[in-house]
Design an enzyme around this catalytic site. Structure first.
Site, PDB file in Angstrom:
ATOM      1  N   ASP A   1       0.493  -1.228   0.309  1.00  0.00           N
ATOM      2  CA  ASP A   1      -0.733  -0.171   0.435  1.00  0.00           C
ATOM      3  C   ASP A   1       1.180   1.126   0.186  1.00  0.00           C
ATOM      4  O   ASP A   1       2.189   0.937   0.624  1.00  0.00           O
ATOM      5  CB  ASP A   1      -1.115   0.146   1.078  1.00  0.00           C
ATOM      6  CG  ASP A   1      -1.800   0.995   1.274  1.00  0.00           C
ATOM      7  OD1 ASP A   1      -2.773   1.078   0.136  1.00  0.00           O
ATOM      8  OD2 ASP A   1      -1.399   2.183   2.173  1.00  0.00           O
TER       9      ASP A   1
ATOM     10  N   GLU B   1       1.891  -0.525  -4.820  1.00  0.00           N
ATOM     11  CA  GLU B   1       0.588   0.165  -5.415  1.00  0.00           C
ATOM     12  C   GLU B   1       1.267   1.739  -5.915  1.00  0.00           C
ATOM     13  O   GLU B   1       1.582   2.944  -4.805  1.00  0.00           O
ATOM     14  CB  GLU B   1      -0.181   0.480  -4.219  1.00  0.00           C
ATOM     15  CG  GLU B   1      -1.274   1.199  -4.797  1.00  0.00           C
ATOM     16  CD  GLU B   1      -2.071   2.467  -3.979  1.00  0.00           C
ATOM     17  OE1 GLU B   1      -2.582   3.003  -4.443  1.00  0.00           O
ATOM     18  OE2 GLU B   1      -1.409   3.395  -3.015  1.00  0.00           O
TER      19      GLU B   1
HETATM   20  C1  LAG Z   1      -3.939   3.292  -0.075  1.00  0.00           C
HETATM   21  N1  LAG Z   1      -2.576   3.296  -1.416  1.00  0.00           N
HETATM   22  O1  LAG Z   1      -1.819   3.872  -1.219  1.00  0.00           O
HETATM   23  C2  LAG Z   1      -4.805   2.973  -0.021  1.00  0.00           C
HETATM   24  O2  LAG Z   1      -5.526   2.035  -1.478  1.00  0.00           O
HETATM   25  C3  LAG Z   1      -5.764   3.588   0.366  1.00  0.00           C
HETATM   26  O3  LAG Z   1      -7.349   3.337   0.496  1.00  0.00           O
HETATM   27  C4  LAG Z   1      -5.455   4.295   1.659  1.00  0.00           C
HETATM   28  O4  LAG Z   1      -6.627   5.941   1.761  1.00  0.00           O
HETATM   29  C5  LAG Z   1      -4.388   5.144   1.630  1.00  0.00           C
HETATM   30  N2  LAG Z   1      -3.726   4.553   0.511  1.00  0.00           N
HETATM   31  C6  LAG Z   1      -3.744   5.068   2.610  1.00  0.00           C
HETATM   32  O5  LAG Z   1      -3.350   3.958   2.850  1.00  0.00           O
HETATM   33  C7  LAG Z   1      -8.180   5.127   2.487  1.00  0.00           C
HETATM   34  C8  LAG Z   1      -9.083   6.132   2.216  1.00  0.00           C
HETATM   35  C9  LAG Z   1      -8.548   7.893   3.147  1.00  0.00           C
HETATM   36  C10 LAG Z   1      -8.508   7.334   4.219  1.00  0.00           C
HETATM   37  C11 LAG Z   1      -7.330   6.498   4.170  1.00  0.00           C
HETATM   38  C12 LAG Z   1      -7.125   6.128   5.540  1.00  0.00           C
HETATM   39  O6  LAG Z   1      -8.919   6.775   0.420  1.00  0.00           O
HETATM   40  O7  LAG Z   1      -9.823   9.017   2.392  1.00  0.00           O
HETATM   41  O8  LAG Z   1      -8.054   8.689   5.027  1.00  0.00           O
HETATM   42  O9  LAG Z   1      -7.836   5.494   3.909  1.00  0.00           O
HETATM   43  O10 LAG Z   1      -8.186   5.708   6.558  1.00  0.00           O
HETATM   44  C13 LAG Z   1      -9.563   9.177   6.251  1.00  0.00           C
HETATM   45  C14 LAG Z   1     -10.157   9.992   5.590  1.00  0.00           C
HETATM   46  C15 LAG Z   1      -9.126  11.541   5.899  1.00  0.00           C
HETATM   47  C16 LAG Z   1      -8.735  11.894   7.052  1.00  0.00           C
HETATM   48  C17 LAG Z   1      -7.529  10.430   7.209  1.00  0.00           C
HETATM   49  C18 LAG Z   1      -6.732  10.471   7.944  1.00  0.00           C
HETATM   50  O11 LAG Z   1     -10.639  10.478   3.932  1.00  0.00           O
HETATM   51  O12 LAG Z   1     -10.317  12.439   6.170  1.00  0.00           O
HETATM   52  O13 LAG Z   1      -7.370  12.715   7.410  1.00  0.00           O
HETATM   53  O14 LAG Z   1      -8.790   9.096   7.136  1.00  0.00           O
HETATM   54  O15 LAG Z   1      -7.479  10.018   9.550  1.00  0.00           O
END
Ligand code: LAG
Ligand code: CA
Length: 484
Positions: free
Chosen positions: A193, A230
């Site tokens: 990741d 990735e």
């Molecule tokens: C990845 N690849 O590089 C994953 O495929 C992707 O699904 C992951 O983001 C990201 N890297 C981090 O491992 C996902 C969501 C984000 C989410 C993150 C952490 O797409 O939206 O962020 O997982 O849960 C979320 C909130 C943010 C916040 C963050 C930190 O959406 O607003 O800032 O958490 O708490």
């Protein structure tokens, strides 16, 4: 690190997004093994932060709180049992490894295994990690950084997630120990990741310290784990995927983007005649190909106009093209249904994931889409297994959105993405005889439940694909699922 170590004759993996370990074990035995699937990418197995304040979104699993194997998918005993049963069924397990970061800062601080953390102190006692294990000074990646500043993309926080320093001996050891524990339990490899957010030099050290795959699970001696990193690189960024291909395989985001464009009729199918490196794709053996993944099917990550289960006819067309075409290593997506892009998997009021049910027609219920159980998709997995390394030959097109080609003398496939019918006599390259189209139906005894194709002694056959047919694809092959 570029060999998936599939069991003989298998070619394709599926991402069982947010599935529970017990359900995956059952799926290996009752469906994936018998149907010739090669492997499964599983959701991150390590403990993550529980985020009730956002109704337990799917993305909480990308917020690690420790490397204990306890999540909503199951505990360590269930994980161990799954890997053993899947390997026995001939299906490999690949772990989504979150090694770039730990959680972001939240008011909630309890993990799925009961561990807690003190985010303000960068303190994760269940590993343990403390301040010195993270990059300093603390900064957050901004959109512009992707164009200007590789050091910021790698040393600042991705979405505010605490950024581990993989340059330190201590962090490397924690990550290697975690991954080696999974290897000892029988996994075949890893999705790395956020690989773009780590230094290639650090990753190389980590990969080289991984153990060989566990021979007690049927792997040959000396086998290295399969690693696909990735890296989102659609061009124009300061960090290139070419920095990562010397290390291991890389996710090919261009693959699904371009095929989505073509199958949505924003490009003509005839241009796919030189699909592959001619289109700027990664070298075949470097590429982990897919149409959609868990991020871009819901507008996260590289996002935008990617075909998903929601546009089923075009989606099945793109998937069939991927599985029929020789380039790269394909990965299928298996989703839960969603309208809210943040929503997690089907769950009860306590947050427990609800298992998929299996309907009498083999499809899933309880909110699970199970694209891998769609006949048009699993039949093309068998097609790919059958045609193996044979060459793509006898490309035909109508100068627009109707195409067809052979795979050696083992398989033939045709596509009609026009708004008028395809009706042609085409070279199938197959031995004379009768075949069932594996898209419109299946073989049932000496009959076809869908279209029946008669190949003449010259290899030619009459092919009809109506513009209003349920599917835009026709596929026949020399294997027992198709040949009468
Ligand atoms: C990845 N690849 O590089 C994953 O495929 C992707 O699904 C992951 O983001 C990201 N890297 C981090 O491992 C996902 C969501 C984000 C989410 C993150 C952490 O797409 O939206 O962020 O997982 O849960 C979320 C909130 C943010 C916040 C963050 C930190 O959406 O607003 O800032 O958490 O708490
Ligand atoms: Ca980083």
């Amino acid at each position: 690190y570029k060999n998936p170590h599939y069991a003989a004759g298998r070619t394709t993996m599926v991402h069982l997004f947010e599935w529970k370990w017990d359900d995956i074990a059952a799926e290996c035995e009752r469906f994936l093994g018998p149907r010739g699937f090669g492997g499964i990418q599983i959701s991150p197995p390590n403990e993550n932060l529980i985020i009730w304040s956002r109704q337990r979104p799917w993305w909480e699993r990308y917020q690690p709180i420790s490397y204990r194997l306890v999540t909503r998918s199951g505990n360590e005993a269930q994980f161990t049992n799954m890997v053993r049963r899947c390997n026995t069924a001939g299906v490999r397990i690949y772990v989504d490894a979150i090694i770039n970061h730990m959680t972001g800062t939240w008011n909630e601080n309890t993990g799925t295994g009961g561990s807690t953390a003190n985010f303000g102190q960068w303190s994760y006692p269940a590993v343990p990690y403390g301040r010195n294990d993270f990059n300093f000074p603390h900064c957050v990646i901004s959109a512009n950084d992707y164009r200007c500043c590789p050091d910021r993309v790698r040393n600042c926080e991705l979405s505010g997630l605490k950024d581990l320093n993989q340059g330190t001996a201590y962090v490397r050891t924690q990550l290697v120990n975690y991954m080696n524990r999974l290897i000892s339990l029988g996994v075949a490899g890893f999705r790395i990741d956020a690989a773009k957010h780590m230094w290639p030099g650090d990753l190389r050290v980590i990969y080289d310290r991984l153990n060989n795959l566990n021979t007690a699970h049927g792997f040959p001696s000396g086998a290295r784990p399969y690693i696909y990193q990735e890296v989102i690189d659609l061009g124009g960024e300061a960090i290139s995927r070419n920095e990562y291909t010397p290390l291991a395989a890389v996710t090919e985001f261009k693959y699904g983007m371009e095929l989505s464009r073509a199958f949505q009729r924003n490009n003509q199918l005839r241009w796919l005649h030189n699909w592959g490196v001619g289109w700027g794709l990664l070298a075949s053996n470097d590429a982990l190909n897919f149409i959609d993944n868990h991020d871009n099917q819901r507008g996260h990550g590289a996002g935008g106009n990617i075909l998903t289960y929601k546009q089923a006819k075009q989606y099945k067309g793109a998937i069939a093209f991927m599985l029929a075409h020789p380039h790269g290593w394909p990965q299928l997506m298996s989703s839960f249904a969603f309208t809210n892009t943040e929503a997690g998997p089907p769950m009860d009021n306590s947050g427990n994931i609800i298992s998929p049910s299996i309907n009498s027609d083999q499809s899933c219920g309880n909110g699970w889409v199970c694209e891998h159980r769609w006949r048009q998709i699993f039949s093309m997995v068998a097609f790919r297994n059958r045609v193996g390394n044979t060459a793509l030959t006898n490309w035909w097109d109508n100068g627009g959105n109707q195409i067809a080609f052979c795979r050696g003398n083992q398989g033939f496939v045709a596509f009609n993405n026009e708004i008028w019918n395809l009706s042609q006599t085409l070279q199938t390259c197959l031995p004379a005889g009768n075949y069932c189209d594996v898209i419109s139906g299946t073989k049932s005894g000496n009959n076809c439940t869908g279209k029946r194709i008669t190949v003449g002694s010259d290899g030619r056959a009459s092919i009809v694909l109506g513009a209003n047919d349920y599917d835009m694809v026709l596929a026949i092959h020399a294997g027992p699922e198709s040949r009468l």
